[in-house]
Design a protein around this motif. Sequence first.
Motif, mmCIF file in Angstrom:
data_model
loop_
_atom_site.group_PDB
_atom_site.id
_atom_site.type_symbol
_atom_site.label_atom_id
_atom_site.label_comp_id
_atom_site.label_asym_id
_atom_site.label_seq_id
_atom_site.Cartn_x
_atom_site.Cartn_y
_atom_site.Cartn_z
ATOM 1 N N PRO A 1 0.825 -1.215 0.000
ATOM 2 C CA PRO A 1 0.000 0.000 0.000
ATOM 3 C C PRO A 1 0.856 1.261 0.000
ATOM 4 C CG PRO A 1 -0.964 -1.620 1.448
ATOM 5 C CD PRO A 1 0.340 -2.198 0.970
ATOM 6 N N ALA A 2 0.475 2.201 -0.823
ATOM 7 C CA ALA A 2 1.336 3.362 -1.107
ATOM 8 C C ALA A 2 1.351 4.397 0.000
ATOM 9 C CB ALA A 2 0.878 4.012 -2.411
ATOM 10 N N ALA A 3 0.490 4.267 1.008
ATOM 11 C CA ALA A 3 0.414 5.286 2.051
ATOM 12 C C ALA A 3 1.757 5.490 2.736
ATOM 13 C CB ALA A 3 -0.656 4.909 3.075
ATOM 14 N N ALA A 4 2.481 4.398 3.000
ATOM 15 C CA ALA A 4 3.765 4.510 3.700
ATOM 16 C C ALA A 4 4.769 5.304 2.873
ATOM 17 C CB ALA A 4 4.317 3.129 4.017
ATOM 18 N N ALA A 5 4.804 5.046 1.561
ATOM 19 C CA ALA A 5 5.731 5.775 0.693
ATOM 20 C C ALA A 5 5.389 7.254 0.657
ATOM 21 C CB ALA A 5 5.703 5.182 -0.718
ATOM 22 N N LEU A 6 4.117 7.556 0.728
ATOM 23 C CA LEU A 6 3.680 8.953 0.736
ATOM 24 C C LEU A 6 4.071 9.623 2.055
ATOM 25 C CD1 LEU A 6 1.958 10.886 -1.095
ATOM 26 C CD2 LEU A 6 0.013 10.247 0.321
ATOM 27 N N GLU A 7 3.885 8.928 3.145
ATOM 28 C CA GLU A 7 4.201 9.486 4.464
ATOM 29 C C GLU A 7 5.685 9.785 4.617
ATOM 30 O OE1 GLU A 7 2.078 7.617 7.911
ATOM 31 O OE2 GLU A 7 1.350 6.281 6.341
ATOM 32 N N THR A 8 6.536 8.910 4.086
ATOM 33 C CA THR A 8 7.983 9.095 4.240
ATOM 34 C C THR A 8 8.561 10.069 3.229
ATOM 35 O OG1 THR A 8 8.472 7.213 2.792
ATOM 36 C CG2 THR A 8 8.225 6.759 5.158
ATOM 37 N N GLY A 9 7.762 10.466 2.232
ATOM 38 C CA GLY A 9 8.268 11.370 1.203
ATOM 39 C C GLY A 9 8.932 10.662 0.052
ATOM 40 N N ALA A 10 8.842 9.326 0.018
ATOM 41 C CA ALA A 10 9.427 8.573 -1.096
ATOM 42 C C ALA A 10 8.692 8.846 -2.399
ATOM 43 C CB ALA A 10 9.408 7.080 -0.786
ATOM 44 N N PRO B 1 -23.283 -5.260 -11.091
ATOM 45 C CA PRO B 1 -22.674 -4.046 -10.536
ATOM 46 C C PRO B 1 -22.568 -4.157 -9.024
ATOM 47 C CG PRO B 1 -24.450 -3.509 -12.080
ATOM 48 C CD PRO B 1 -24.567 -4.968 -11.771
ATOM 49 N N LEU B 2 -21.411 -3.781 -8.475
ATOM 50 C CA LEU B 2 -21.181 -3.926 -7.041
ATOM 51 C C LEU B 2 -21.104 -2.583 -6.324
ATOM 52 C CD1 LEU B 2 -18.523 -6.801 -7.113
ATOM 53 C CD2 LEU B 2 -20.965 -7.010 -6.576
ATOM 54 N N ILE B 3 -20.061 -1.795 -6.640
ATOM 55 C CA ILE B 3 -19.765 -0.588 -5.882
ATOM 56 C C ILE B 3 -19.466 0.572 -6.835
ATOM 57 C CG2 ILE B 3 -18.223 0.478 -4.178
ATOM 58 C CD1 ILE B 3 -19.871 -1.758 -2.983
ATOM 59 N N ALA B 4 -20.038 1.746 -6.557
ATOM 60 C CA ALA B 4 -19.689 2.971 -7.284
ATOM 61 C C ALA B 4 -18.386 3.506 -6.704
ATOM 62 C CB ALA B 4 -20.797 4.001 -7.146
ATOM 63 N N LEU B 5 -17.383 3.680 -7.545
ATOM 64 C CA LEU B 5 -16.043 4.057 -7.088
ATOM 65 C C LEU B 5 -15.785 5.539 -7.299
ATOM 66 C CD1 LEU B 5 -14.059 1.082 -8.645
ATOM 67 C CD2 LEU B 5 -14.933 1.269 -6.305
ATOM 68 N N GLN B 6 -15.227 6.175 -6.311
ATOM 69 C CA GLN B 6 -14.744 7.535 -6.465
ATOM 70 C C GLN B 6 -13.248 7.509 -6.776
ATOM 71 O OE1 GLN B 6 -16.340 8.744 -2.525
ATOM 72 N NE2 GLN B 6 -17.244 10.458 -3.622
ATOM 73 N N THR B 7 -12.741 8.607 -7.303
ATOM 74 C CA THR B 7 -11.302 8.736 -7.539
ATOM 75 C C THR B 7 -10.650 9.212 -6.252
ATOM 76 O OG1 THR B 7 -11.608 9.219 -9.889
ATOM 77 C CG2 THR B 7 -9.528 9.887 -8.890
ATOM 78 N N VAL B 8 -9.759 8.392 -5.722
ATOM 79 C CA VAL B 8 -9.110 8.673 -4.445
ATOM 80 C C VAL B 8 -7.616 8.832 -4.668
ATOM 81 C CG1 VAL B 8 -8.644 7.825 -2.114
ATOM 82 C CG2 VAL B 8 -10.843 7.328 -3.218
ATOM 83 N N SER B 9 -7.068 9.945 -4.270
ATOM 84 C CA SER B 9 -5.622 10.141 -4.342
ATOM 85 C C SER B 9 -5.183 11.041 -3.204
ATOM 86 C CB SER B 9 -5.204 10.744 -5.689
ATOM 87 O OG SER B 9 -5.611 12.088 -5.778
ATOM 88 N N ALA B 10 -3.896 11.055 -2.977
ATOM 89 C CA ALA B 10 -3.329 11.944 -1.972
ATOM 90 C C ALA B 10 -2.013 12.470 -2.510
ATOM 91 C CB ALA B 10 -3.107 11.208 -0.653
ATOM 92 N N GLN B 11 -1.689 13.686 -2.161
ATOM 93 C CA GLN B 11 -0.468 14.281 -2.684
ATOM 94 C C GLN B 11 0.178 15.189 -1.650
ATOM 95 O OE1 GLN B 11 -2.848 16.000 -5.883
ATOM 96 N NE2 GLN B 11 -2.092 18.029 -5.315
ATOM 97 N N ASP C 1 5.465 11.622 -4.121
ATOM 98 C CA ASP C 1 4.711 12.861 -3.911
ATOM 99 C C ASP C 1 3.212 12.673 -4.088
ATOM 100 O OD1 ASP C 1 6.870 14.765 -3.417
ATOM 101 O OD2 ASP C 1 7.447 14.385 -5.497
ATOM 102 N N VAL C 2 2.819 11.702 -4.927
ATOM 103 C CA VAL C 2 1.405 11.465 -5.215
ATOM 104 C C VAL C 2 1.175 9.965 -5.197
ATOM 105 C CG1 VAL C 2 -0.475 11.780 -6.870
ATOM 106 C CG2 VAL C 2 1.316 13.515 -6.685
ATOM 107 N N ALA C 3 0.047 9.535 -4.655
ATOM 108 C CA ALA C 3 -0.260 8.107 -4.616
ATOM 109 C C ALA C 3 -1.754 7.892 -4.514
ATOM 110 C CB ALA C 3 0.434 7.432 -3.428
ATOM 111 N N GLY C 4 -2.211 6.782 -5.071
ATOM 112 C CA GLY C 4 -3.559 6.327 -4.806
ATOM 113 C C GLY C 4 -3.586 5.663 -3.441
ATOM 114 N N LEU C 5 -4.726 5.700 -2.779
ATOM 115 C CA LEU C 5 -4.827 5.178 -1.422
ATOM 116 C C LEU C 5 -5.939 4.153 -1.303
ATOM 117 C CD1 LEU C 5 -4.545 8.378 0.813
ATOM 118 C CD2 LEU C 5 -2.736 6.735 0.274
#
Length: 337
Positions: free
Chosen positions: A44-53, A301-311, A55-59
């Motif tokens: 999961p990309a959250a750790a790379a985002l937190e450490t600054g490895a 059809p299962l779930i309506a997905l939103q676009t989730v990102s963090a930067q 700049d942008v990641a999906g979560l």
Amino acid sequence: MGTGPFVFERWQRGSHVLLKRNPAYWAAGRPLLDQVVFKFVPDPAAAALETGAVDVAGLLPSDLDRVAKLPQIAVDVRTDGYLNNMETLEFNLDSPYLRNLRVRQAIAHAIDKEFIRKAVFDGRFESLSSPIPKVLSRYYAPAERQYAYDVQEANRLLDAAGFPRKGGGERFALTIYFYPGSASFRATAEYIKAALARVGIRVTVQTADMALLTRRVYTERQFDLNINGVGALYDPTVGVQRHYWSTVHGQRVPFNNASGYANPEVGELFRKVAEEADEDRRAALLRRFQQIVGEEIPLLPLIALQTVSAQNRRVHRYYNSIDLTAGDLSDAWVDEK
């Protein structure tokens, strides 16, 4: 080659892809960045985002609240009327089991969409009752036939379909693939494996990269179930039709009619919708379409997905396109560290 803002410089297997600024880009003064590096992050990309490895990641949805509390990170969750992404379960109608309507209906009853929404997507997003998204409100009309979570009804339908439990309680076995690169889609596949085991269907979860998945699903037709990310897009004739359009099935076109569904009435309805200028008549045609596929469910059809990102907040103008993360980064810029 090409006219985009960046050109390919280097690919390091398992590590990253490096793109350099295109000096011949047609828009004067763009792009603003000298280079862009796309890193391959197996976890999961959250750790790379937190450490600054990065700049942008999906979560993952489960990471959103925690990451949003970090002062240096901006979390972005968007719904738009252009992409309208959704998670769907596709049935291979060439399967001797899944071509049976009662089996598909039983599977639909055995799946708890609310559990997926809460456990896989952390209680975010919405479960779906139609392949046409709610944001297209003029056309949205979920069919009367809905498939509430009901294990008893699922078992009844499977018995009625002629697939009784054998020794050990198993009726038959299926394989399920999922769109690669999505931990949420994999988690959904694992949930469906467990859910169908309760009604006597043994499911094997298969992993594949994009090339292998495309070959298995669209070329070789060697799959039973597939968790896919579907873009319903801005009009049903653009995003929805291709998943029900029998004309493209024989051509084995990727990301079109994976189920192999063919219903002449549905084909005729979409032909009329494409030609019809009157919105009320278009809506009536699409209501009939939703009634038919709500009953026949070639895909669920299962779930309506939103676009989730963090930067990182030092990144500016990351989005420059109506289709969000599919933008070209030509307007993006970053503060110096």
